[in-house]
Design a protein around this motif. Structure first.
Motif, short mmCIF file in Angstrom:
data_model
loop_
_atom_site.label_atom_id
_atom_site.label_comp_id
_atom_site.label_asym_id
_atom_site.label_seq_id
_atom_site.Cartn_x
_atom_site.Cartn_y
_atom_site.Cartn_z
N ASP A 174 26.20 28.40 41.21
CA ASP A 174 27.52 28.15 41.78
C ASP A 174 28.32 27.18 40.90
O ASP A 174 29.53 27.36 40.69
N ASN A 175 27.64 26.16 40.37
CA ASN A 175 28.33 25.20 39.49
C ASN A 175 28.81 25.89 38.21
O ASN A 175 29.91 25.61 37.70
N ARG A 176 27.99 26.79 37.66
CA ARG A 176 28.40 27.50 36.44
C ARG A 176 29.61 28.40 36.71
O ARG A 176 30.53 28.51 35.89
N LEU A 177 29.60 29.04 37.88
CA LEU A 177 30.75 29.88 38.25
C LEU A 177 32.01 29.03 38.42
O LEU A 177 33.11 29.45 38.04
N PRO A 225 40.02 32.10 33.52
CA PRO A 225 39.79 33.48 33.09
C PRO A 225 40.91 34.38 33.61
O PRO A 225 41.80 33.95 34.35
N ALA A 226 40.83 35.63 33.22
CA ALA A 226 41.82 36.61 33.69
C ALA A 226 41.76 36.70 35.21
O ALA A 226 40.71 36.46 35.82
N PRO A 227 42.89 37.05 35.86
CA PRO A 227 42.90 37.11 37.33
C PRO A 227 41.81 37.99 37.91
O PRO A 227 41.20 37.63 38.92
N ARG A 239 36.54 38.08 40.83
CA ARG A 239 35.12 38.42 40.92
C ARG A 239 34.24 37.16 40.97
O ARG A 239 33.23 37.12 41.70
N LEU A 240 34.62 36.16 40.19
CA LEU A 240 33.86 34.90 40.22
C LEU A 240 33.94 34.25 41.60
O LEU A 240 32.94 33.71 42.11
N ALA A 241 35.13 34.28 42.23
CA ALA A 241 35.28 33.70 43.57
C ALA A 241 34.43 34.48 44.58
O ALA A 241 33.81 33.89 45.48
N GLU A 242 34.40 35.80 44.43
CA GLU A 242 33.56 36.61 45.32
C GLU A 242 32.09 36.27 45.14
O GLU A 242 31.31 36.22 46.11
N ALA A 243 31.70 36.05 43.89
CA ALA A 243 30.29 35.69 43.63
C ALA A 243 29.94 34.35 44.27
O ALA A 243 28.86 34.18 44.84
N ARG A 244 30.86 33.39 44.18
CA ARG A 244 30.62 32.09 44.81
C ARG A 244 30.51 32.23 46.33
O ARG A 244 29.65 31.59 46.97
#
Length: 430
Positions: A236-239, A247-249, A254-259
């Motif tokens: 989570d910290n890396r994300l 990054p691109a929108p 996708r990163l927010a969804e992963a978190r």
């Protein structure tokens, strides 16, 4: 103890009855033997010396002792029943031809055992022995049994009470072993102990082994949870660092969804651990304290009223004051909040949520939302089960109600879903 008292009382009564009948039979047999011996002597006198001598002997015997004494009584009469000698006033209803015996009246208030015999063609004799004294003997026997039986029953009651108290104390040791299995050394089998001592020791040992297994299970679960939380937290910290780099929108989304997925996994893990912990501690009274449910639920409802207002829901509560329970306030609060969260999540805006608490305790959380389909009602408390109304909720894990029921069982209560035509109604009760 009551059974022993009843049995001893029945035994005393049975022994009294047997003794009474035996004594009465012996006394009657003695009177009969005395009458038979007396008649044999008088018959011999009549045969040897005739009627005049018989009359004289009867008169002498009657004169020796007052007629109301415990002596033989006689009546010598002709076949018509006319008295010739003796102190019996009238011929009794006894047939001398068959040497009949029976109980006859003697005087105004006495009774006696009598036998009638035919001495000659126009001469008959009846001899009787009073049996009034038999009553006194039987009363003495009854009094002796009453006193002795009372003492016997009291001794049985006393010994039974002592035995019951001793058994109660020893069963209390078994209960203590269940309440405090850590004191296993206090329940070791005595060298000369009996089966109860052995049961106490085995109960304490089994409970201690169970406690050790639960401790090992808890430590393993906590270690496993820690090992899983750590890499998830690092991920989570890396994300988060990746998001800060701009990054691109599409990538940021996708990163927010992963978190969010990571947070959901952590929440699911914690819920599973809480369910397991609650189930393993079901029936365990340790750690429970007096909780004012009225005050606790009032705080929760007051806190949720703001959220309900923002989402367009009507939240009302009716709480009887002073509803107390032995429990863990943090867990009970989580139970209530899980149900309220579900109601706020699935009841459309403008819906009504009502919380009612009464003494018992009994808590009802009802709403007028879409409710739960009949096919889902039997499985709504299963872990990971999500009804059709919640299929579109990607954030749900299907553990909220399972955890609520596990907490209820931990507190010796029942959480159930009422059968309602509209909306849903969850009921927590003893």
């Amino acid at each position: 103890m009551l059974a022993a008292i009843g049995l001893s009382l029945a035994l005393v009564l049975a022994l009294w009855f047997v003794t009474h009948q035996t004594v009465l039979s012996t006394l009657n047999e003695g009177a009969q033997n005395e009458v038979d011996v007396d008649i044999a002597g008088l018959v011999d006198i009549y045969a040897s010396n005739g009627v005049e001598e018989l009359q004289s002997r009867i008169a002498d015997r009657v004169a020796l002792t007052p007629s109301d004494g415990n002596t033989p009584h006689y009546l010598l009469a002709d076949n018509a029943g006319k008295p010739i000698a003796g102190d019996i006033a009238a011929w009794p209803e006894l047939d001398p031809m068959v040497s009949e015996t029976g109980i006859i009246r003697i005087g105004a208030s006495s009774e006696g055992f009598a036998r009638a015999v035919q001495l000659g063609p126009d001469l008959k004799l009846v001899v009787a022995r009073r049996i009034d004294s038999n009553r006194n003997v039987l009363r003495s026997v009854a009094l002796a049994f009453a006193i002795g039986g009372t003492v016997f029953v009291l001794l049985v009651a006393l010994l039974g009470r002592i035995a019951a108290l001793n058994l109660q104390r020893r069963i209390g040791q078994i209960n203590l072993a269940f309440r405090d299995p850590a004191r296993e050394r206090d329940f070791a089998t005595k060298e000369n102990g009996d089966e109860i001592d052995e049961l106490t020791a085995h109960s304490a040992a089994a409970l201690q082994r169970q406690r050790d297994l639960m401790e090992a299970y808890k430590e393993t679960s906590e270690q496993l949870a820690h090992e899983m939380r750590t890499p998830l937290s690092h991920l989570d910290n890396r994300l988060l660092k990746a998001l800060k780099e701009g990054p691109a929108p599409a990538v940021a989304e996708r990163l927010a969804e992963a978190r969010a997925e990571i947070r959901r996994l952590v929440q699911t893990l914690e819920s599973l651990l809480d369910i397991a912990a609650s189930k393993t501690r079901r029936g365990d009274r340790s750690g429970l304290e007096r909780v004012d449910m009225s005050a606790m639920i009032h705080r929760i409802c007051d806190l949720y009223s703001g959220s309900a207002e923002e989402t367009g829901h009507e939240l009302v509560w009716h709480l009887e004051p002073g509803v107390m329970i032995e429990g863990e306030e943090r867990q009970l609060s989580r139970l209530v909040t899980n149900i309220l969260d579900n109601a706020l999540k699935y009841v459309p805006p403008g819906g009504r949520i009502e919380v009612t608490l009464t003494h018992g305790p009994e808590l009802v959380i009802a709403d007028d939302g879409p409710g739960i389909a009949p096919s889902d009602r039997t499985r709504v408390f299963d872990r990971f089960y999500r009804g059709r109304a919640s299929m579109g909720d990607v954030n749900g894990s299907g553990l909220g109600l399972a955890l609520a029921r596990a907490i209820a069982e931990r507190h010796g209560m029942v959480l159930e879903l009422d059968d309602t035509e509209k909306g849903s109604s969850f009921r927590l009760r003893r």
